[in-house]
Design an enzyme around this catalytic site. Structure first.
Site, short mmCIF file in Angstrom:
data_model
loop_
_atom_site.label_atom_id
_atom_site.label_comp_id
_atom_site.label_asym_id
_atom_site.label_seq_id
_atom_site.Cartn_x
_atom_site.Cartn_y
_atom_site.Cartn_z
N GLY A 187 0.64 -1.41 -0.30
CA GLY A 187 -0.11 -0.01 -0.25
C GLY A 187 0.84 1.12 0.02
O GLY A 187 2.13 1.18 0.23
N CYS A 188 0.19 2.33 -0.47
CA CYS A 188 0.89 3.51 -0.28
C CYS A 188 1.54 4.07 1.00
O CYS A 188 2.67 4.46 0.98
CB CYS A 188 0.27 4.87 -0.80
N TYR A 189 0.80 4.01 2.09
CA TYR A 189 1.03 4.51 3.37
C TYR A 189 1.88 3.41 3.86
O TYR A 189 3.39 3.96 4.49
CB TYR A 189 -0.13 4.43 4.42
N SER A 227 5.36 4.58 2.41
CA SER A 227 5.92 5.69 3.01
C SER A 227 6.68 5.37 4.18
O SER A 227 7.69 6.04 4.60
CB SER A 227 5.04 6.88 2.94
#
Length: 356
Positions: free
Chosen positions: A158-160, A163
């Protein structure tokens, strides 16, 4: 470098090509020298030219959108699956059974969690392809290269989690921070919610404002904890709060943690700098540099990481920025595909960030 055993070119299909991650995958693959896009699946928009859905990609010689059932997968080497969670697992199971040579890079959440019970708890329904869930490689590119080389199914993070995990995994793995003290405060743009009409993503609802959501219940939390627990060799829980920011794309994650015994913010910075030395897409900013901003990576596959000393002794603050649609999704998917096929890992991904 490209492996001498890698194919000269491959044929790709994008399933769910009318959504944001599908579009980004198309955009990136258009400049990939070894990939030919031969099919674009989008059931609701089947029959439309791609330029009618995304005018900025008109005139590129792309195939028209078509229904999934009309794609001839016997001619395709790799499929990028950009469908919503809950639908992908059945599609992938069917494709795997019917096309043994097909490789799949999945951008949904369906194969990220290894524990079927954990998936059911967080996504509200039993997993429909548990045997494939166990086979899927979690595709955080910088940490999965060996497994990716022989993978048939890749679950893109996932994107979160992307990061947060890129700065945290090296630190937790080396015991440089107290892994029970991690707080992740992250902001994302509206594209993180997909392209479907949603009231909370209307300009009048989110413009000129900032809001937290899914507090203590976001589905990316167990994904982060799964990866961090693996390197910590013990169960680990993080505090994670996501926020919706009035921008189209980007994620800024501010991470707070207690330092391990004998560690300093400078030693954390040195460890991250050394760990990512030579990585093409991860840049650890110099000590004392201004903090990174989402504009610094917009439209690119790069991640910028900065380390700061907290005013409270024994604490460290880390700021990480990515483009949620590129490094947080489609760019990482292409990066994973490059590793799977022995291509140069940077092929199709070296575009500079767009600024301002």
């Amino acid at each position: 470098m490209t492996s001498p055993l890698s194919p000269s070119s491959i044929k790709a299909a994008i399933i769910g090509a009318s959504g944001y991650t599908g579009e980004e995958t198309v955009r990136l693959l258009l400049r990939h020298p070894r990939v030919e896009i031969v099919a674009l699946g989008a059931d609701r928009k089947a029959g439309l030219p791609y330029g009618a859905v995304y005018p900025h990609l008109d005139g590129r010689g792309l195939p028209d959108l078509c229904a999934l059932e009309d794609i001839d997968f016997t001619t395709i080497d790799v499929a990028f699956c950009c469908l919503p969670h809950g639908t992908t697992q059945q599609v992938v199971a069917d494709l795997f059974a019917r096309y043994p040579r097909l490789k799949i890079v999945d951008l949904s959440a369906d194969f990220r969690l290894r524990d079927g019970d954990l998936y059911a708890t967080w996504y509200g329904h039993p997993h429909q392809a548990l045997e494939l869930q166990k086979e899927a490689v979690y595709g955080l590119s910088e940490f999965s290269r060996d497994a990716l080389k022989s993978a048939r199914l890749v679950a893109c993070p996932g994107c979160y989690p992307t990061s947060a995990l890129l700065p945290l995994l090296p630190l937790v793995g080396r015991g440089l921070i107290d892994d029970g003290s991690v707080i992740i405060d992250a902001k994302t743009g509206a594209t993180g919610g997909g392209r479907s009409a949603k009231e909370n993503l209307l300009h009048g609802e989110m413009g000129e404002g900032l809001s937290a959501y899914a507090i203590a219940h976001h589905r990316h939390a167990p994904e982060m904890e799964q990866a961090l627990s693996q390197v910590a060799n013990a169960p680990l829980t993080v505090t994670f709060t996501p926020h919706l920011a009035p921008m189209s794309r980007g994620i800024l994650a501010t991470i707070y943690a207690t330092l391990g015994e004998g560690e300093t913010p400078q030693s954390v910075h040195e460890a991250l700098t050394e760990h990512y030395r030579g990585e093409p897409f991860v840049r650890v900013l110099p000590w004392g540099a201004p903090p990174p901003a989402t504009q610094h990576v917009r439209g690119s596959n790069y991640v910028h990481i900065a380390v700061f000393a907290d005013r409270k002794e024994g604490r460290v603050i880390i700021v990480s920025v990515i483009d949620n649609l590129v490094k947080g999704s489609s760019g990482q998917a292409v990066q994973n595909m490059n590793v799977m096929y022995g291509f140069d890992e940077t092929e199709g991904l070296m575009q500079a960030p767009l600024f301002p």
